[in-house]
Design an enzyme around this catalytic site. Structure first.
Site, mmCIF file in Angstrom:
data_model
loop_
_atom_site.group_PDB
_atom_site.id
_atom_site.type_symbol
_atom_site.label_atom_id
_atom_site.label_comp_id
_atom_site.label_asym_id
_atom_site.label_seq_id
_atom_site.Cartn_x
_atom_site.Cartn_y
_atom_site.Cartn_z
ATOM 1 N N ARG A 1 -2.514 -2.146 -3.598
ATOM 2 C CA ARG A 1 -3.707 -1.323 -3.456
ATOM 3 C C ARG A 1 -3.572 -0.149 -4.421
ATOM 4 O O ARG A 1 -2.608 0.622 -4.343
ATOM 5 C CB ARG A 1 -3.814 -0.799 -2.022
ATOM 6 C CG ARG A 1 -5.033 0.034 -1.850
ATOM 7 C CD ARG A 1 -5.183 0.526 -0.454
ATOM 8 N NE ARG A 1 -6.486 1.163 -0.322
ATOM 9 C CZ ARG A 1 -6.980 1.588 0.812
ATOM 10 N NH1 ARG A 1 -6.300 1.432 1.916
ATOM 11 N NH2 ARG A 1 -8.153 2.153 0.849
ATOM 12 N N ASN B 1 0.875 -1.163 0.000
ATOM 13 C CA ASN B 1 0.000 0.000 0.000
ATOM 14 C C ASN B 1 0.915 1.216 0.000
ATOM 15 O O ASN B 1 1.465 1.589 1.040
ATOM 16 C CB ASN B 1 -0.886 -0.048 1.251
ATOM 17 C CG ASN B 1 -1.894 1.085 1.289
ATOM 18 O OD1 ASN B 1 -1.882 1.974 0.435
ATOM 19 N ND2 ASN B 1 -2.756 1.070 2.281
ATOM 20 N N HIS C 1 -12.892 3.340 -0.919
ATOM 21 C CA HIS C 1 -12.890 2.390 0.214
ATOM 22 C C HIS C 1 -13.510 1.053 -0.187
ATOM 23 O O HIS C 1 -13.993 0.299 0.663
ATOM 24 C CB HIS C 1 -13.657 2.950 1.444
ATOM 25 C CG HIS C 1 -12.937 4.059 2.149
ATOM 26 N ND1 HIS C 1 -13.569 5.168 2.629
ATOM 27 C CD2 HIS C 1 -11.631 4.206 2.463
ATOM 28 C CE1 HIS C 1 -12.686 5.982 3.194
ATOM 29 N NE2 HIS C 1 -11.500 5.412 3.103
ATOM 30 N N GLU D 1 -8.404 -4.651 4.669
ATOM 31 C CA GLU D 1 -8.271 -4.474 3.221
ATOM 32 C C GLU D 1 -7.134 -5.328 2.667
ATOM 33 O O GLU D 1 -7.206 -5.815 1.537
ATOM 34 C CB GLU D 1 -8.021 -2.988 2.918
ATOM 35 C CG GLU D 1 -9.252 -2.137 3.180
ATOM 36 C CD GLU D 1 -8.950 -0.746 3.678
ATOM 37 O OE1 GLU D 1 -8.146 -0.604 4.628
ATOM 38 O OE2 GLU D 1 -9.526 0.212 3.143
ATOM 39 N N ARG E 1 -10.011 16.069 5.625
ATOM 40 C CA ARG E 1 -10.746 16.403 4.388
ATOM 41 C C ARG E 1 -12.127 16.945 4.740
ATOM 42 O O ARG E 1 -12.744 16.489 5.706
ATOM 43 C CB ARG E 1 -10.899 15.160 3.506
ATOM 44 C CG ARG E 1 -9.620 14.732 2.833
ATOM 45 C CD ARG E 1 -9.754 13.390 2.154
ATOM 46 N NE ARG E 1 -8.965 12.376 2.825
ATOM 47 C CZ ARG E 1 -9.051 11.068 2.579
ATOM 48 N NH1 ARG E 1 -9.883 10.619 1.669
ATOM 49 N NH2 ARG E 1 -8.302 10.221 3.244
#
Ligand code: AMP
Length: 399
Positions: A93, A9, A181, A379, A241
């Site tokens: 990823r 990742n 996601h 994940e 964010r």
């Protein structure tokens, strides 16, 4: 000798990795770690699942190792660590697969070129995700690589859920709601049949509440709507964010306050959300521990917006059977879960506070019309499974 898969990742300044080794039919995590400070002073650490440090290296400040150097180091380390076990592939990823990649894909130089087309759609993530792929294609071309996308899971959404009310030419040019996601939501969808069979078959909203936060409406385990859209900045307020914003604000910032596009980018990605409203921190734990009213305001907004989105996604689903909380805040914060559930009590969420405070898997009362669950996301295992499956199925086909 067992087969192993490494999952990478890669972000702007670090590459995180997880090494999985086959045990029978399953893949078990063996080592997790990262190389961080890629463009300052790099530091590598690898830990066993019990937290024991297996390897650690630091490079002097000013040594710019970059993504390529970090990948080289990781490959060397993994080969020495695996000894008799065999690394069969790398799973990556990758944030954006556009409309094209609805499934994970084996990456060669042609596919890499195709993935570079999506860089403008995710300029802060995609180039970093692709950098180790490019290096591995040069350095270990014989090692299969698989890209798994955060957008793919949402490609089952009806067109109307992906559409902006902009001139249709822009839709054709790829300006649409992609959703993100997806690897986390896919993991939850893969767990639900065992954990909560009715939720797996029914209308379920998953709240991925971490530093990045979004929500996904699923029907029978398939995405039908999500709060994130064209970029990972839409939807809920997050750590830094802003989440959904009237686009007129952006024009005001540029035209009236004289901000440049890069300054606006920094503002909406790095200086907003919990950090921006509180002025204290992007970290929910810090805000919960603070008695500053601004910290309270940031948490109030987070809860309010999550509650509102539950209403919106329930409308998109046409009903609601279950709610699932996941990621850092969703998995670990009883108070935030409780407050969000209370704000959606009108939809039939009845929370069992004892179960909630104990972080149990099912946190709704037995009579609650909507069941509520806490499921830790993973994940990496989803990427590892896809990688192994794709590599093994391509071997089968060659036989
Ligand atoms: P993630 O991005 O999934 O690692 O989630 C990071 C977020 O989870 C940060 O805002 C953390 O403060 C938050 N978090 C982690 N543990 C807790 C906790 N026990 N209570 C509240 N928030 C937490």
């Amino acid at each position: 000798m067992a087969n192993a898969v490494v999952v990478l990742n890669a972000g702007s300044s670090s590459i995180k990795f997880s090494l999985f080794v086959e045990q029978g039919k399953t893949l078990e995590p063996r080592i997790r770690g990262q190389v961080e400070g890629l463009y300052t002073g790099a530091r590598f650490v690898a830990k066993a699942v019990d937290g024991e440090v297996k390897a650690e290296t630091s490079w002097p400040a000013g040594v710019k190792m970059g993504h390529a150097g970090a990948l080289d180091h990781l490959i060397e380390y993994l080969r020495s660590e695996l000894k008799r076990d065999r690394l069969i592939g790398i799973g990556h990823r990758v944030v954006h697969g556009g409309s094209v990649y609805t499934q994970p894909v084996r990456v060669d130089s042609e596919v890499l070129k195709a993935l570079e087309i999506f860089v403008p759609l995710a300029p802060l993530h995609q180039p970093h995700n692709l950098a180790p792929i490019r290096r591995a294609l040069e350095r270990v071309p014989e090692l299969p690589q698989v890209a798994c996308f955060d957008t793919s899971f949402h490609r089952t959404q009806p067109e109307v859920a992906q559409l902006f009310a902009l001139p249709f030419d822009l839709w054709k040019a790829g300006v649409k709601r992609y959703g993100f996601h997806g690897l986390s939501y896919q993991f939850i969808a893969s767990e639900l049949p065992e954990v909560a069979p009715a939720a797996a078959m029914g209308k379920t909203i998953v709240l991925h509440l971490g530093n990045g936060a979004s929500m996904c409406a699923m029907e029978a385990g398939r995405s039908i709507a999500s709060t994130m859209g064209f970029t990972a900045v839409e939807g809920l307020p997050m750590g830094t964010r802003c989440g959904s914003l009237d686009p007129g604000v952006i024009l005001y910032l540029i035209d009236q306050l004289g901000m440049t596009t890069r300054e606006v980018e920094k503002l909406i990605y790095n200086r907003s959300g919990l950090l921006g409203v509180s002025g204290i921190s992007s970290d929910m734990r810090t805000l919960l521990a603070s008695d500053d009213p601004q910290a309270g305001m940031a948490i109030d907004l987070f809860v309010y917006r999550a509650g509102r989105e539950i209403g919106s996604l329930t409308a998109a689903l046409g009903g609601l059977d279950a709610v699932v909380f996941t990621a850092g805040i969703g998995q670990n914060s009883p108070i935030v879960r409780s407050r969000i559930c209370h704000s959606a009590a009108w939809l039939g969420l009845e929370i069992d506070e004892t179960a909630n405070n104990a972080n149990r898997t099912c946190i709704s009362t037995p009579s609650s019309p909507v069941s509520v669950w806490v499921i830790p996301t993973d994940e990496e295992i989803i990427i590892a499974r896809h990688t192994r499956q794709l590599i093994q199925s391509s071997k089968e086909m060659k036989k």
